[in-house]
Design a protein around this motif. Structure first.
Motif, mmCIF file in Angstrom:
data_model
loop_
_atom_site.group_PDB
_atom_site.id
_atom_site.type_symbol
_atom_site.label_atom_id
_atom_site.label_comp_id
_atom_site.label_asym_id
_atom_site.label_seq_id
_atom_site.Cartn_x
_atom_site.Cartn_y
_atom_site.Cartn_z
ATOM 1 N N GLU A 135 1.301 -9.360 7.193
ATOM 2 C CA GLU A 135 1.368 -8.075 7.891
ATOM 3 C C GLU A 135 1.996 -8.233 9.277
ATOM 4 O O GLU A 135 2.803 -7.400 9.705
ATOM 5 C CB GLU A 135 -0.029 -7.472 8.006
ATOM 6 C CG GLU A 135 -0.028 -5.998 8.344
ATOM 7 C CD GLU A 135 0.540 -5.139 7.220
ATOM 8 O OE1 GLU A 135 1.041 -4.045 7.516
ATOM 9 O OE2 GLU A 135 0.487 -5.579 6.054
ATOM 10 N N TRP A 136 1.658 -9.310 9.974
ATOM 11 C CA TRP A 136 2.227 -9.521 11.305
ATOM 12 C C TRP A 136 3.741 -9.739 11.225
ATOM 13 O O TRP A 136 4.486 -9.266 12.088
ATOM 14 C CB TRP A 136 1.576 -10.729 11.978
ATOM 15 C CG TRP A 136 0.083 -10.630 12.089
ATOM 16 C CD1 TRP A 136 -0.662 -9.495 12.228
ATOM 17 C CD2 TRP A 136 -0.844 -11.715 12.059
ATOM 18 N NE1 TRP A 136 -1.995 -9.797 12.283
ATOM 19 C CE2 TRP A 136 -2.149 -11.152 12.181
ATOM 20 C CE3 TRP A 136 -0.733 -13.097 11.945
ATOM 21 C CZ2 TRP A 136 -3.306 -11.937 12.192
ATOM 22 C CZ3 TRP A 136 -1.879 -13.871 11.950
ATOM 23 C CH2 TRP A 136 -3.146 -13.300 12.079
ATOM 24 N N ALA A 141 1.749 1.561 4.070
ATOM 25 C CA ALA A 141 1.822 1.722 5.520
ATOM 26 C C ALA A 141 2.312 3.112 5.926
ATOM 27 O O ALA A 141 2.136 3.513 7.086
ATOM 28 C CB ALA A 141 2.730 0.651 6.113
ATOM 29 N N ASP A 163 5.421 -6.446 10.600
ATOM 30 C CA ASP A 163 5.448 -5.678 11.849
ATOM 31 C C ASP A 163 6.544 -6.162 12.795
ATOM 32 O O ASP A 163 7.105 -5.368 13.563
ATOM 33 C CB ASP A 163 4.091 -5.782 12.567
ATOM 34 C CG ASP A 163 3.006 -4.988 11.869
ATOM 35 O OD1 ASP A 163 3.339 -4.142 11.016
ATOM 36 O OD2 ASP A 163 1.811 -5.228 12.163
ATOM 37 N N GLN A 205 4.295 -2.054 2.243
ATOM 38 C CA GLN A 205 5.230 -1.189 2.963
ATOM 39 C C GLN A 205 5.037 0.277 2.575
ATOM 40 O O GLN A 205 5.139 1.173 3.426
ATOM 41 C CB GLN A 205 6.673 -1.640 2.688
ATOM 42 C CG GLN A 205 7.011 -2.982 3.334
ATOM 43 C CD GLN A 205 8.361 -3.530 2.898
ATOM 44 O OE1 GLN A 205 8.804 -3.285 1.763
ATOM 45 N NE2 GLN A 205 9.019 -4.267 3.765
ATOM 46 N N LYS A 255 -4.609 -1.516 7.978
ATOM 47 C CA LYS A 255 -3.647 -2.621 8.053
ATOM 48 C C LYS A 255 -4.350 -3.976 7.906
ATOM 49 O O LYS A 255 -5.291 -4.281 8.649
ATOM 50 C CB LYS A 255 -2.915 -2.564 9.386
ATOM 51 C CG LYS A 255 -1.788 -3.573 9.516
ATOM 52 C CD LYS A 255 -1.062 -3.406 10.847
ATOM 53 C CE LYS A 255 -0.235 -2.130 10.859
ATOM 54 N NZ LYS A 255 0.644 -2.089 12.065
#
Length: 518
Positions: free
Chosen positions: A275-276, A262, A279, A259, A269
């Motif tokens: 990660e998905w 990002a 998101d 986080q 990414k």
């Protein structure tokens, strides 16, 4: 005059109150009594065994026989089966699946059935996490085309760690090797490269499921009235809570690091489930979806052991068919050669004999005897007029469908090319749908391993690719055989509704270092 009418007025008032109470009691109790009557009108399988305890013991000894008995006797209807669960179980013929799948979750609920079975109220685990099926359908499954080669490389490296490097025969604990392989390979996509091979993650991902099942069994050993007071004090329930706490301790730093990273415009990414899910969090504000550590544990619970059991069954089946191993090797070599040695989606799809073999493994060795479990929240009627009362759990006898000779000729025989031949026949007749319905991942009234309807397992496409790549890598690089003196496949151990491969060892030796066939 007043004194004489007062008792009469009071009597009338009390009569009115008593009548109202009676009407209210009938309104509250009446439907329940009616539903109980409807339940007891449904025939019960194995009634000839005697009382409830005798039927329960017969179920625990292996329910396959009971499901098959009920399926044959009540094939176009429904029947009750006595299980080890508290819920009343009504088994419904698969002929009703098209109408059952149209019922809303407010009438028949998979989530409520799972929660009741898993005692989630006492284990404090989440079985319904909206962000998970969403991310699997919208991110994981579409990503397989580009990530298959990454998975194949991970499998290649993990097998080098888990299987013997010698070209001499050595014993292999099949289940141990496969559960570790599946954990690390799945972890590569679930949690990413930072943790997927660490001892912490492997231990947690493998043993979380064991802790959940141990806690569930411990709770169910308590009488229902004891559970609200005693469940939280059970050692198994406390151990489960400690497992979740430790998982959070090593998962949260990775999550926070991502986080923070990002925020940088140069952030590269990662391409994985973690990660998905991060998101997608803004779309799912429910508490369950926001707890990433629990989401990851839920993924492990849903994916690792089910995939491992299928792969273990498949390897046992394959070693019992030594001549067929060469046939699969030739198919795999050809498919890889046509795709420059890469496990592309096209390469996997062209391995139709492997696909058929795996589907036959699922047919003969299902992990559980029944499918399509739903808690009935509102009384409803089937098209034949039978009423299914609220409060029961319904299910479909998948194991009986699998062994129905009218659906699968010679059903007790393991035919590795059964579904391959069905696909070829359908293809020759121009039936695209017929060919598609006989694939490993397909779901139909005759193929219920992955469920049916809107709650069909969304992760089956990933599991199929993973199992195929593990087995292809294994048989192209290693020889396997039964231990000395064994000529037949190890029989599965069946207990209650479960069928589990006997955790025995095979012999393996390395025959090849790489998979370059072009």
């Amino acid at each position: 005059m007043l004194s004489s009418t007062l008792p009469s007025a009071l009597a009338e008032r009390w009569l009115l109150v008593a009548t109202s109470i009676s009407v209210l009691a009938c309104a509250l109790v009446g439907p329940k009594l009616i539903d109980q009557w409807r339940l007891y009108c449904i025939p019960i399988v194995a009634a000839e065994l005697g009382n409830t305890e005798k039927r329960r013991q017969a179920y625990l000894a292996g329910s396959r026989k009971l499901y098959n008995q009920g399926y044959k006797k009540f094939q176009d209807s429904v029947f009750r089966i006595t299980t080890s669960r508290q819920a009343d179980i009504v088994v419904v013929s698969p002929k009703f699946l098209p109408e059952l799948k149209k019922l809303s979750d407010s009438i028949v609920s998979m989530a409520a059935a799972v929660d009741e079975t898993m005692e989630t109220k006492y284990l404090k685990i989440e079985t319904t996490v909206p962000i998970v099926p969403h991310t699997i359908k919208t991110s994981l499954t579409p990503a397989l085309t580009r990530l298959n080669s990454l998975l194949a490389q991970e499998i290649n490296e993990v097998l080098a760690i888990e299987l013997p490097s010698s070209r001499d025969w050595a014993e292999v604990d099949v289940h141990e090797f496969l559960v570790r392989t599946v954990t690390m390979v799945s972890g590569r996509l679930f949690i990413g490269p930072e943790l997927c091979r660490t001892p912490q993650y492997i231990d947690t991902a493998i043993n979380y499921t064991m802790d959940v099942m141990a806690a569930q069994r411990a709770v169910q050993m308590l009488r229902p009235w004891q559970r609200p007071f005693a469940a939280s004090r059970l050692a198994q329930v406390k151990k489960l809570a400690q497992r979740e706490k430790k998982a959070s301790e090593f998962l949260l730093p990775i999550i926070k690091a991502r986080q923070e990273a990002a925020k940088s415009p140069d952030y590269d990414k990662p391409d994985d489930m973690l990660e998905w899910i991060l998101d997608a969090q803004s779309k799912f504000t429910d508490e369950c979806s926001q707890n990433i550590a629990k989401v990851q544990l839920g993924l492990s619970f849903a994916a690792i052991h089910t995939t491992t059991l299928t792969a273990t069954n498949a390897l046992y089946d394959l070693v019992a068919l030594p001549d067929f191993i060469d046939e699969l090797r030739e198919e795999a070599k050809k498919a890889l050669a046509e795709n420059e040695g890469v496990f592309t989606s096209a390469a996997l799809q062209s391995m139709k004999k492997m696909d058929s073999f795996l589907k036959e493994t699922l047919r003969l060795h299902p992990a559980t005897m029944a499918s399509f479990q739903r808690k009935v929240l509102q009384t409803f009627s089937l098209s034949n007029g039978q009423v299914i009362p609220a409060g029961v759990t319904i299910e479909v006898p998948a194991v009986s469908v699998n062994s129905d000779p009218e659906i699968f000729p010679n059903p007790d025989k393991f035919d590795p090319l059964r579904f391959y031949k069905l696909r070829e026949t359908a293809k020759d007749s121009g039936s695209v749908e017929g060919a598609a319905l006989n694939q490993f991942v397909s779901v139909s009234q005759n193929s219920l391993t992955f469920g049916f309807g809107r709650h069909t397992c969304p992760g089956r496409f990933f599991a199929a690719n993973e199992i195929k790549m593990i087995l292809v890598n294994a048989v192209l690089r290693y020889d396997f055989k039964m231990p000395d003196g064994c000529t037949e496949r190890f029989p599965n151990i069946e207990f209650a509704h479960m069928s589990i491969p006997d955790m025995k060892k095979l012999l393996a030796r390395k025959i090849q270092d790489d998979l370059m066939f072009f």
